[in-house]
Motif scaffolding. Structure first.
Motif, mmCIF file in Angstrom:
data_model
loop_
_atom_site.group_PDB
_atom_site.id
_atom_site.type_symbol
_atom_site.label_atom_id
_atom_site.label_comp_id
_atom_site.label_asym_id
_atom_site.label_seq_id
_atom_site.Cartn_x
_atom_site.Cartn_y
_atom_site.Cartn_z
ATOM 1 N N ASP A 57 5.581 -15.318 -0.978
ATOM 2 C CA ASP A 57 4.216 -15.842 -1.076
ATOM 3 C C ASP A 57 3.912 -16.848 0.021
ATOM 4 O O ASP A 57 4.716 -17.091 0.912
ATOM 5 C CB ASP A 57 3.968 -16.454 -2.456
ATOM 6 N N VAL A 58 2.753 -17.439 -0.091
ATOM 7 C CA VAL A 58 2.219 -18.364 0.907
ATOM 8 C C VAL A 58 3.208 -19.458 1.287
ATOM 9 O O VAL A 58 3.365 -19.794 2.454
ATOM 10 C CB VAL A 58 0.901 -18.981 0.386
ATOM 11 N N ASN A 59 3.902 -20.020 0.317
ATOM 12 C CA ASN A 59 4.813 -21.127 0.598
ATOM 13 C C ASN A 59 6.237 -20.670 0.850
ATOM 14 O O ASN A 59 7.129 -21.486 0.986
ATOM 15 C CB ASN A 59 4.808 -22.113 -0.577
ATOM 16 N N ALA A 60 6.449 -19.345 0.868
ATOM 17 C CA ALA A 60 7.787 -18.770 1.026
ATOM 18 C C ALA A 60 8.723 -19.259 -0.064
ATOM 19 O O ALA A 60 9.932 -19.298 0.100
ATOM 20 C CB ALA A 60 8.363 -19.053 2.413
ATOM 21 N N SER A 61 8.152 -19.630 -1.206
ATOM 22 C CA SER A 61 8.972 -20.144 -2.300
ATOM 23 C C SER A 61 9.098 -19.142 -3.439
ATOM 24 O O SER A 61 10.031 -19.219 -4.223
ATOM 25 C CB SER A 61 8.383 -21.453 -2.822
ATOM 26 N N THR A 62 8.186 -18.202 -3.535
ATOM 27 C CA THR A 62 8.220 -17.218 -4.608
ATOM 28 C C THR A 62 8.352 -15.819 -4.031
ATOM 29 O O THR A 62 7.597 -15.432 -3.138
ATOM 30 C CB THR A 62 6.930 -17.295 -5.458
ATOM 31 N N ARG A 71 4.958 -13.417 3.871
ATOM 32 C CA ARG A 71 6.090 -13.289 4.787
ATOM 33 C C ARG A 71 7.021 -12.175 4.319
ATOM 34 O O ARG A 71 7.211 -12.005 3.121
ATOM 35 C CB ARG A 71 6.865 -14.600 4.837
ATOM 36 N N LEU A 72 7.621 -11.466 5.260
ATOM 37 C CA LEU A 72 8.632 -10.464 4.946
ATOM 38 C C LEU A 72 9.961 -10.979 5.459
ATOM 39 O O LEU A 72 10.098 -11.301 6.646
ATOM 40 C CB LEU A 72 8.298 -9.117 5.597
ATOM 41 N N LYS A 73 10.934 -11.056 4.549
ATOM 42 C CA LYS A 73 12.265 -11.553 4.913
ATOM 43 C C LYS A 73 13.277 -10.417 4.794
ATOM 44 O O LYS A 73 13.275 -9.683 3.811
ATOM 45 C CB LYS A 73 12.678 -12.701 4.000
ATOM 46 N N ARG A 74 14.118 -10.277 5.812
ATOM 47 C CA ARG A 74 15.225 -9.319 5.779
ATOM 48 C C ARG A 74 16.499 -10.107 5.550
ATOM 49 O O ARG A 74 16.785 -11.075 6.267
ATOM 50 C CB ARG A 74 15.326 -8.556 7.097
ATOM 51 N N THR A 75 17.271 -9.675 4.557
ATOM 52 C CA THR A 75 18.517 -10.360 4.216
ATOM 53 C C THR A 75 19.699 -9.451 4.523
ATOM 54 O O THR A 75 19.745 -8.296 4.059
ATOM 55 C CB THR A 75 18.535 -10.757 2.724
ATOM 56 N N LEU A 76 20.637 -9.956 5.287
ATOM 57 C CA LEU A 76 21.886 -9.265 5.599
ATOM 58 C C LEU A 76 22.753 -9.254 4.341
ATOM 59 O O LEU A 76 22.912 -10.278 3.685
ATOM 60 C CB LEU A 76 22.601 -10.008 6.735
ATOM 61 N N VAL A 77 23.300 -8.087 3.991
ATOM 62 C CA VAL A 77 24.211 -7.978 2.854
ATOM 63 C C VAL A 77 25.531 -7.422 3.376
ATOM 64 O O VAL A 77 25.553 -6.384 4.034
ATOM 65 C CB VAL A 77 23.633 -7.055 1.757
ATOM 66 N N GLY A 78 26.621 -8.122 3.098
ATOM 67 C CA GLY A 78 27.938 -7.717 3.577
ATOM 68 C C GLY A 78 28.212 -8.289 4.956
ATOM 69 O O GLY A 78 27.358 -8.920 5.575
#
Length: 133
Positions: free
Chosen positions: A66-71, A108-115
Motif C-alpha cells: 500500500d501507500v506507506n509500504a506497510s501493508t 509498490r511492487l516488491k520482489r523477494t528473493l527466496v533461497g
C-alpha cells in the motif's frame, strides 16, 4: 470533451515496464505506481514475458504494498507447482470493490528473493487498472 486524463470515463490501464531481475538479486522494490489523481484501483496485474517454473527451494515472491509500504495488499509466491506462461496475465490484486487511492497515492511492487540462489524474474509489465473517483 475530455481535457485531461481525469475527465475520461471508464477504466484507465497504466502499464509499467519492469526489467528482468537476476535470480540471486536482493529483495527490493521493483516498481512504483503513483496515482495521477484521486481514483479507485480495481485491479493490479503482472505479465511476465517468459515462462516461470516455481521451485520450493530457490524462488521469488511478489508483493503489492500500500501507500506507506506497510501493508501487503496481495502476494504471489513462485513455489513448486506455481508457474506462469509467457504473456500470461497474473492477477495480483482484484478487490471485491475498487479501493480508493488519493491523488499522488502510491502502490509498490516488491520482489523477494527466496533461497540462496533464487529464481530469475523475467522482464514484465505491471498493469494498474483504475478510474476517477
Amino acid at each position: 470533451m475530455s481535457n485531461t486524463q481525469h475527465d475520461l470515463t471508464g477504466q484507465v490501464h497504466d502499464l509499467i515496464s519492469i526489467p528482468d531481475i537476476a535470480a540471486n538479486a536482493a529483495t527490493n522494490l521493483v516498481a512504483v505506481w503513483i496515482a495521477p489523481y484521486k481514483c479507485k484501483v480495481s485491479a493490479v496485474n503482472w505479465i511476465p514475458t517468459d515462462a516461470i517454473t516455481g521451485d520450493n527451494t530457490n524462488s521469488f515472491s511478489l508483493a503489492l504494498l500500500d501507500v506507506n509500504a506497510s501493508t501487503e495488499l496481495a502476494s504471489k509466491a513462485y513455489i513448486t507447482g506455481v508457474n506462469a506462461t509467457a504473456g500470461e496475465v497474473v492477477i495480483l490484486y482484484a478487490p471485491a470493490s475498487a479501493d480508493a487511492v488519493a491523488d499522488n497515492g502510491v502502490l509498490r511492487l516488491k520482489r523477494t528473493l527466496v533461497g540462496s540462489t533464487g529464481l530469475a524474474t523475467p522482464c514484465s509489465v505491471l498493469e494498474v487498472v483504475f478510474q476517477g473517483d
